[in-house]
Design a protein around this motif. Structure first.
Motif, PDB file in Angstrom:
ATOM      1  N   PRO A   1     -10.308  21.873  48.413  1.00  0.00           N
ATOM      2  CA  PRO A   1      -9.289  20.814  47.671  1.00  0.00           C
ATOM      3  C   PRO A   1      -9.873  19.397  47.834  1.00  0.00           C
ATOM      4  CG  PRO A   1      -8.052  22.703  48.754  1.00  0.00           C
ATOM      5  CD  PRO A   1      -9.377  22.715  49.271  1.00  0.00           C
ATOM      6  N   LEU A   2     -10.274  19.095  49.277  1.00  0.00           N
ATOM      7  CA  LEU A   2     -10.549  17.644  49.520  1.00  0.00           C
ATOM      8  C   LEU A   2     -11.953  17.317  48.896  1.00  0.00           C
ATOM      9  CD1 LEU A   2      -9.583  17.245  53.350  1.00  0.00           C
ATOM     10  CD2 LEU A   2      -8.436  16.227  51.196  1.00  0.00           C
ATOM     11  N   ALA A   3     -12.749  18.017  48.441  1.00  0.00           N
ATOM     12  CA  ALA A   3     -13.839  18.103  47.913  1.00  0.00           C
ATOM     13  C   ALA A   3     -13.870  17.275  46.587  1.00  0.00           C
ATOM     14  CB  ALA A   3     -14.772  19.283  47.943  1.00  0.00           C
ATOM     15  N   LYS A   4     -12.704  17.489  45.932  1.00  0.00           N
ATOM     16  CA  LYS A   4     -12.550  16.928  44.433  1.00  0.00           C
ATOM     17  C   LYS A   4     -12.065  15.372  44.541  1.00  0.00           C
ATOM     18  CE  LYS A   4     -11.075  21.677  43.055  1.00  0.00           C
ATOM     19  NZ  LYS A   4      -9.767  22.291  42.592  1.00  0.00           N
ATOM     20  N   LEU A   5     -11.919  15.110  45.366  1.00  0.00           N
ATOM     21  CA  LEU A   5     -11.215  13.731  45.618  1.00  0.00           C
ATOM     22  C   LEU A   5     -12.395  12.593  45.698  1.00  0.00           C
ATOM     23  CD1 LEU A   5      -8.229  13.958  48.251  1.00  0.00           C
ATOM     24  CD2 LEU A   5      -8.401  14.373  45.786  1.00  0.00           C
ATOM     25  N   LYS A   6     -12.154  11.318  45.424  1.00  0.00           N
ATOM     26  CA  LYS A   6     -13.045  10.465  45.422  1.00  0.00           C
ATOM     27  C   LYS A   6     -12.873   9.791  46.654  1.00  0.00           C
ATOM     28  CE  LYS A   6     -13.600   9.057  40.408  1.00  0.00           C
ATOM     29  NZ  LYS A   6     -13.359   8.392  39.475  1.00  0.00           N
ATOM     30  N   SER A   7     -11.840   9.620  47.313  1.00  0.00           N
ATOM     31  CA  SER A   7     -11.507   9.210  48.559  1.00  0.00           C
ATOM     32  C   SER A   7     -10.307   9.879  48.969  1.00  0.00           C
ATOM     33  CB  SER A   7     -11.344   7.711  48.424  1.00  0.00           C
ATOM     34  OG  SER A   7     -10.351   7.129  47.921  1.00  0.00           O
ATOM     35  N   ALA A   8     -10.048  10.038  50.450  1.00  0.00           N
ATOM     36  CA  ALA A   8      -8.958  10.530  51.217  1.00  0.00           C
ATOM     37  C   ALA A   8      -8.436   9.704  51.961  1.00  0.00           C
ATOM     38  CB  ALA A   8      -9.632  11.773  51.966  1.00  0.00           C
ATOM     39  N   THR A   9      -6.867   9.787  51.803  1.00  0.00           N
ATOM     40  CA  THR A   9      -6.182   8.678  52.722  1.00  0.00           C
ATOM     41  C   THR A   9      -5.886   9.604  53.890  1.00  0.00           C
ATOM     42  OG1 THR A   9      -3.795   9.679  51.807  1.00  0.00           O
ATOM     43  CG2 THR A   9      -4.986   7.784  50.623  1.00  0.00           C
ATOM     44  N   PRO A  10      -5.425   8.788  54.999  1.00  0.00           N
ATOM     45  CA  PRO A  10      -4.879   9.654  56.287  1.00  0.00           C
ATOM     46  C   PRO A  10      -4.052  10.750  56.102  1.00  0.00           C
ATOM     47  CG  PRO A  10      -5.577   7.298  56.713  1.00  0.00           C
ATOM     48  CD  PRO A  10      -5.651   7.314  55.077  1.00  0.00           C
ATOM     49  N   LYS A  11      -2.693  10.223  55.137  1.00  0.00           N
ATOM     50  CA  LYS A  11      -1.624  11.055  54.998  1.00  0.00           C
ATOM     51  C   LYS A  11      -2.068  12.270  54.379  1.00  0.00           C
ATOM     52  CE  LYS A  11       3.054  10.904  52.833  1.00  0.00           C
ATOM     53  NZ  LYS A  11       4.059   9.926  52.566  1.00  0.00           N
ATOM     54  N   ALA A  12      -2.928  12.374  53.338  1.00  0.00           N
ATOM     55  CA  ALA A  12      -3.367  13.425  52.828  1.00  0.00           C
ATOM     56  C   ALA A  12      -4.104  14.728  53.610  1.00  0.00           C
ATOM     57  CB  ALA A  12      -4.488  12.829  51.568  1.00  0.00           C
ATOM     58  N   LEU A  13      -4.908  13.976  54.564  1.00  0.00           N
ATOM     59  CA  LEU A  13      -5.399  14.988  55.737  1.00  0.00           C
ATOM     60  C   LEU A  13      -4.286  15.750  56.407  1.00  0.00           C
ATOM     61  CD1 LEU A  13      -7.796  12.403  57.114  1.00  0.00           C
ATOM     62  CD2 LEU A  13      -8.238  13.849  55.293  1.00  0.00           C
ATOM     63  N   THR A  14      -3.220  15.440  56.470  1.00  0.00           N
ATOM     64  CA  THR A  14      -2.065  16.273  57.014  1.00  0.00           C
ATOM     65  C   THR A  14      -1.778  17.534  56.508  1.00  0.00           C
ATOM     66  OG1 THR A  14      -0.283  15.253  56.250  1.00  0.00           O
ATOM     67  CG2 THR A  14      -1.220  14.214  58.379  1.00  0.00           C
ATOM     68  N   GLU A  15      -2.251  17.618  55.255  1.00  0.00           N
ATOM     69  CA  GLU A  15      -1.916  18.872  54.282  1.00  0.00           C
ATOM     70  C   GLU A  15      -2.826  19.873  54.506  1.00  0.00           C
ATOM     71  OE1 GLU A  15      -1.612  17.479  50.267  1.00  0.00           O
ATOM     72  OE2 GLU A  15      -0.101  15.749  50.920  1.00  0.00           O
ATOM     73  N   HIS A  16      -4.071  19.681  55.192  1.00  0.00           N
ATOM     74  CA  HIS A  16      -4.934  20.642  55.289  1.00  0.00           C
ATOM     75  C   HIS A  16      -5.525  20.907  56.663  1.00  0.00           C
ATOM     76  CE1 HIS A  16      -5.748  20.176  50.997  1.00  0.00           C
ATOM     77  NE2 HIS A  16      -5.507  18.714  51.066  1.00  0.00           N
ATOM     78  N   PRO A  17      -5.851  22.340  57.046  1.00  0.00           N
ATOM     79  CA  PRO A  17      -6.467  22.687  58.447  1.00  0.00           C
ATOM     80  C   PRO A  17      -7.663  21.633  58.860  1.00  0.00           C
ATOM     81  CG  PRO A  17      -6.281  24.532  57.053  1.00  0.00           C
ATOM     82  CD  PRO A  17      -6.103  23.275  56.244  1.00  0.00           C
ATOM     83  N   TYR A  18      -7.700  21.073  59.887  1.00  0.00           N
ATOM     84  CA  TYR A  18      -8.540  20.213  60.571  1.00  0.00           C
ATOM     85  C   TYR A  18      -9.322  21.096  61.711  1.00  0.00           C
ATOM     86  CZ  TYR A  18      -9.898  15.923  62.866  1.00  0.00           C
ATOM     87  OH  TYR A  18     -10.657  14.942  63.432  1.00  0.00           O
ATOM     88  N   ILE A  19     -10.594  20.474  61.691  1.00  0.00           N
ATOM     89  CA  ILE A  19     -11.433  21.005  63.062  1.00  0.00           C
ATOM     90  C   ILE A  19     -11.820  19.756  63.605  1.00  0.00           C
ATOM     91  CG2 ILE A  19     -13.588  22.128  63.654  1.00  0.00           C
ATOM     92  CD1 ILE A  19     -13.604  23.699  60.815  1.00  0.00           C
ATOM     93  N   SER A  20     -11.688  19.643  64.759  1.00  0.00           N
ATOM     94  CA  SER A  20     -11.604  18.435  65.431  1.00  0.00           C
ATOM     95  C   SER A  20     -12.642  18.358  66.649  1.00  0.00           C
ATOM     96  CB  SER A  20     -10.276  18.120  66.153  1.00  0.00           C
ATOM     97  OG  SER A  20     -10.382  16.839  67.216  1.00  0.00           O
ATOM     98  N   ARG A  21     -13.212  17.430  67.088  1.00  0.00           N
ATOM     99  CA  ARG A  21     -14.142  17.172  68.384  1.00  0.00           C
ATOM    100  C   ARG A  21     -13.005  17.231  69.482  1.00  0.00           C
ATOM    101  NH1 ARG A  21     -19.168  14.717  68.052  1.00  0.00           N
ATOM    102  NH2 ARG A  21     -18.920  15.431  70.363  1.00  0.00           N
ATOM    103  N   GLU A  22     -13.912  17.440  70.533  1.00  0.00           N
ATOM    104  CA  GLU A  22     -13.032  17.700  71.912  1.00  0.00           C
ATOM    105  C   GLU A  22     -12.715  16.387  72.700  1.00  0.00           C
ATOM    106  OE1 GLU A  22     -17.047  16.211  73.304  1.00  0.00           O
ATOM    107  OE2 GLU A  22     -16.250  17.194  71.545  1.00  0.00           O
ATOM    108  N   PRO A  23     -11.656  16.529  73.400  1.00  0.00           N
ATOM    109  CA  PRO A  23     -11.094  15.218  74.118  1.00  0.00           C
ATOM    110  C   PRO A  23     -12.419  14.653  74.845  1.00  0.00           C
ATOM    111  CG  PRO A  23      -9.742  16.981  74.167  1.00  0.00           C
ATOM    112  CD  PRO A  23     -10.784  17.646  73.761  1.00  0.00           C
ATOM    113  N   GLY A  24     -12.609  13.473  74.967  1.00  0.00           N
ATOM    114  CA  GLY A  24     -13.680  12.780  75.807  1.00  0.00           C
ATOM    115  C   GLY A  24     -14.819  12.315  74.715  1.00  0.00           C
ATOM    116  N   SER A  25     -14.934  12.939  73.308  1.00  0.00           N
ATOM    117  CA  SER A  25     -15.720  12.447  72.431  1.00  0.00           C
ATOM    118  C   SER A  25     -15.436  11.101  71.902  1.00  0.00           C
ATOM    119  CB  SER A  25     -15.606  13.659  71.480  1.00  0.00           C
ATOM    120  OG  SER A  25     -16.281  13.006  70.251  1.00  0.00           O
TER     121      SER A  25
END
Length: 308
Positions: free
Chosen positions: A174-198
């Motif tokens: 769904p995010l691929a359709k956006l021209k830009s993404a706000t930080p708040k909009a990111l909370t609505e989708h599953p997120y894959i993160s880098r590890e602590p210390g990165s």
């Protein structure tokens, strides 16, 4: 030229671990223990207290560490200066780099530098930014390339260039359709993160906090320590990630991944760090300058903007 026992003692004192010192020196743990025992017998005093599985420097060990650092530093400087009298740029070059820089930016730079100075033997240590800084501070590395700035007072930080981080997702996300993404909009989708210390993780967390979005409000489904693994999972549609533009240029061109700028945009520094000291070999100084120029040029070419 420095006594090998002093080198081993210095490594154990810095790591406060025989196991970690052995790994850093490419030795076995019994060999490290033997060298320390020999040094303690030579000075007829204990240099470490060993209790409950932990070690700590004794008062004598503290004094020995101060002298060991001075002796090892002078020994390295003598060796380098005598070699440089010949006018040749040669010898080992111990480099550390964060995973992103090591995998996507540094190979070309190292190749060009090696072609210019064939007698130089680069050795690359790859880890997250925190681990790279620690190795440089311990003088196990000559210099390191990290994301962001160093927080260690014993290191000098030189900014090389700017790097933009963007949302990365599968074309059907769904995010691929956006021209830009706000930080708040990111909370609505599953997120894959880098590890602590990165370094990437630290920059992203700071950006989210500044935007009023607590990092723990994101739906983290996995934490990974490799940009390549991150891209592979994102391509399956499991979730989105926030990554450097440089890491996904190929996949974006092939249509495997989509990049979406953040609003406001998220830019960070790529920096080189090295110990604060008066003397730097011509090899280290020359490589730092060469790498800074090439990193800026590569990033400028990648973004279509002038190099920073």
């Amino acid at each position: 030229m420095a006594d090998r026992r002093l080198q081993v003692f210095h490594a154990v004192a810095k790591h406060l671990s025989f196991t970690k010192a052995a790994e850093a020196l490419f030795m076995t743990q019994p060999a490290v223990t033997f060298q320390i025992r020999q040094l303690e017998e030579h000075f007829n005093t204990r240099l470490f207290d060993r209790a409950h599985g932990r070690i700590a420097l004794t008062p004598a060990g503290q004094v020995a560490l101060e002298y060991a650092e001075r002796i090892l530093g002078m020994s390295a400087e003598l060796d380098t200066r005598l070699k440089e009298i010949s006018g040749h740029v040669a010898g080992p070059l111990l480099i550390g780099a964060s995973t992103t820089i090591a995998e996507f930016l540094l190979p070309q730079i190292l190749g060009e530098f090696k072609a210019r100075y064939p007698a130089v033997v680069p050795r690359l240590f790859v880890a997250n930014s925190e681990a790279v800084q620690d190795r440089v501070a311990e003088r196990a590395l000559d210099l390191g390339f990290i994301e962001g700035d160093s927080h260690l007072p014993s290191l000098v930080t030189d900014v090389c260039c700017d790097d933009e981080l963007q949302v990365v997702c599968a074309p059907a996300h769904p995010l691929a359709k956006l021209k830009s993404a706000t930080p708040k909009a990111l909370t609505e989708h599953p997120y894959i993160s880098r590890e602590p210390g990165s370094g990437t993780r630290e920059v992203i967390d700071h950006y989210l906090q500044k935007s009023g979005v607590p990092p723990d409000s994101l739906q983290v489904v996995m934490e990974l320590g490799s940009p390549e693994a991150l891209k592979g999972l994102v391509a399956t549609g499991l979730g989105f990630a926030i990554m450097s533009r440089a890491t996904v240029a190929k996949e974006t061109q092939l249509g495997q991944l989509v990049q979406v700028p953040l609003a406001p945009r998220l830019n960070r520094h790529l920096s080189v760090v090295y110990p604060k000291e008066r003397f730097h070999s011509r090899l280290v100084s020359g490589f730092v300058q060469f790498a800074k120029e090439r990193l800026a040029a590569l990033q400028g070419a990648g973004t279509g903007q002038p190099a920073a």
